[in-house]
Design a protein around this motif. Structure first.
Motif, PDB file in Angstrom:
ATOM      1  N   ILE A   4       0.867  -1.177   0.000  1.00  0.00           N
ATOM      2  CA  ILE A   4       0.000   0.000   0.000  1.00  0.00           C
ATOM      3  C   ILE A   4       0.900   1.222   0.000  1.00  0.00           C
ATOM      4  CG2 ILE A   4      -1.782   1.287   1.236  1.00  0.00           C
ATOM      5  CD1 ILE A   4      -2.614  -1.404   2.525  1.00  0.00           C
ATOM      6  N   THR A   5       0.719   2.088  -0.979  1.00  0.00           N
ATOM      7  CA  THR A   5       1.540   3.281  -1.095  1.00  0.00           C
ATOM      8  C   THR A   5       0.658   4.503  -1.300  1.00  0.00           C
ATOM      9  OG1 THR A   5       3.490   4.213  -2.211  1.00  0.00           O
ATOM     10  CG2 THR A   5       1.894   3.033  -3.590  1.00  0.00           C
ATOM     11  N   GLY A   6       1.256   5.656  -1.168  1.00  0.00           N
ATOM     12  CA  GLY A   6       0.534   6.905  -1.353  1.00  0.00           C
ATOM     13  C   GLY A   6       1.195   8.004  -0.555  1.00  0.00           C
ATOM     14  N   SER A  10      -2.659  10.103   3.573  1.00  0.00           N
ATOM     15  CA  SER A  10      -3.638   9.887   2.507  1.00  0.00           C
ATOM     16  C   SER A  10      -4.680   8.839   2.850  1.00  0.00           C
ATOM     17  CB  SER A  10      -2.924   9.494   1.213  1.00  0.00           C
ATOM     18  OG  SER A  10      -2.186   8.295   1.403  1.00  0.00           O
ATOM     19  N   GLY A  11      -4.544   8.183   4.012  1.00  0.00           N
ATOM     20  CA  GLY A  11      -5.497   7.156   4.413  1.00  0.00           C
ATOM     21  C   GLY A  11      -4.986   5.737   4.259  1.00  0.00           C
ATOM     22  N   LYS A  12      -3.674   5.582   4.108  1.00  0.00           N
ATOM     23  CA  LYS A  12      -3.088   4.249   3.906  1.00  0.00           C
ATOM     24  C   LYS A  12      -3.343   3.320   5.082  1.00  0.00           C
ATOM     25  CE  LYS A  12       1.010   5.959   3.265  1.00  0.00           C
ATOM     26  NZ  LYS A  12       0.700   7.395   3.392  1.00  0.00           N
ATOM     27  N   ARG A  13      -3.125   3.804   6.298  1.00  0.00           N
ATOM     28  CA  ARG A  13      -3.314   2.941   7.483  1.00  0.00           C
ATOM     29  C   ARG A  13      -4.782   2.594   7.683  1.00  0.00           C
ATOM     30  NH1 ARG A  13       0.826   5.129  12.157  1.00  0.00           N
ATOM     31  NH2 ARG A  13       2.640   5.200  10.813  1.00  0.00           N
ATOM     32  N   ASP A  14      -5.670   3.543   7.486  1.00  0.00           N
ATOM     33  CA  ASP A  14      -7.100   3.247   7.615  1.00  0.00           C
ATOM     34  C   ASP A  14      -7.525   2.200   6.587  1.00  0.00           C
ATOM     35  OD1 ASP A  14      -7.417   5.025   9.721  1.00  0.00           O
ATOM     36  OD2 ASP A  14      -8.013   6.682   8.411  1.00  0.00           O
ATOM     37  N   PHE A  15      -7.011   2.312   5.364  1.00  0.00           N
ATOM     38  CA  PHE A  15      -7.321   1.319   4.340  1.00  0.00           C
ATOM     39  C   PHE A  15      -6.784  -0.051   4.739  1.00  0.00           C
ATOM     40  CE2 PHE A  15      -5.969  -1.012   0.519  1.00  0.00           C
ATOM     41  CZ  PHE A  15      -7.226  -1.279   0.005  1.00  0.00           C
ATOM     42  N   ASP A  34       5.429   2.581   7.333  1.00  0.00           N
ATOM     43  CA  ASP A  34       6.586   3.471   7.251  1.00  0.00           C
ATOM     44  C   ASP A  34       7.829   2.720   6.786  1.00  0.00           C
ATOM     45  OD1 ASP A  34       5.027   5.616   8.030  1.00  0.00           O
ATOM     46  OD2 ASP A  34       5.560   5.457  10.135  1.00  0.00           O
ATOM     47  N   ALA A  35       7.641   1.823   5.818  1.00  0.00           N
ATOM     48  CA  ALA A  35       8.767   1.041   5.295  1.00  0.00           C
ATOM     49  C   ALA A  35       9.840   1.940   4.693  1.00  0.00           C
ATOM     50  CB  ALA A  35       8.269   0.034   4.259  1.00  0.00           C
ATOM     51  N   ILE A  59       3.237  -0.966   4.130  1.00  0.00           N
ATOM     52  CA  ILE A  59       2.800   0.392   3.814  1.00  0.00           C
ATOM     53  C   ILE A  59       4.044   1.251   3.600  1.00  0.00           C
ATOM     54  CG2 ILE A  59       1.535   2.413   4.629  1.00  0.00           C
ATOM     55  CD1 ILE A  59      -0.085   0.450   6.423  1.00  0.00           C
ATOM     56  N   LEU A  60       4.094   1.911   2.453  1.00  0.00           N
ATOM     57  CA  LEU A  60       5.247   2.723   2.075  1.00  0.00           C
ATOM     58  C   LEU A  60       4.749   4.101   1.652  1.00  0.00           C
ATOM     59  CD1 LEU A  60       8.435   2.412   1.145  1.00  0.00           C
ATOM     60  CD2 LEU A  60       7.379   2.477  -1.100  1.00  0.00           C
ATOM     61  N   THR A  61       5.184   5.125   2.364  1.00  0.00           N
ATOM     62  CA  THR A  61       4.799   6.486   2.020  1.00  0.00           C
ATOM     63  C   THR A  61       5.661   6.995   0.882  1.00  0.00           C
ATOM     64  OG1 THR A  61       4.068   6.951   4.270  1.00  0.00           O
ATOM     65  CG2 THR A  61       4.580   8.857   2.903  1.00  0.00           C
TER      66      THR A  61
END
Length: 110
Positions: A4-6, A10-15, A34-35, A59-61
């Protein structure tokens, strides 16, 4: 592995929580977030990508879409995060970009 990126906030963790059926407090047990921070100063991005590919969700920002920093170390860290994202996307069965809380599947299926 689902990547999951963005952008930031942007709502990555909620998704990810909706996807995994868990709350934020349980997310750490099921996902790596926070990879991009793990890439900073990493000497072997291939090995890091291989290790993370064994996780259910990563999850990667996205960190490289703004002003280029003047500090050389910050530039190297951003480059490492981008390269890690590419390595993870290649290994992922599904890649989702979340923007304004809206998921967009870039690769595979959910």
């Amino acid at each position: 592995m689902i990547l999951i990126t963005g952008p930031l906030w942007s709502g990555k963790r909620d998704f990810a929580c909706r996807l995994l059926g868990c709350g934020r407090e349980e997310l750490a047990a099921q996902a790596v977030w926070d990879a991009q921070e793990l890439a900073a100063g990493c000497d072997d991005l291939e090995a890091l990508a291989e290790r993370l590919a064994g996780k259910e969700v990563v999850i990667l920002t996205e960190v490289g879409g703004g002003v280029v920093p003047t500090d050389p170390q910050v530039r190297r860290d951003r480059e490492a995060a981008g390269r890690l994202g590419c390595l993870l996307a290649a290994r992922a069965s599904c890649v989702v970009r979340v923007f304004c809380g809206l998921p967009l599947v870039l690769k595979g299926e959910l």
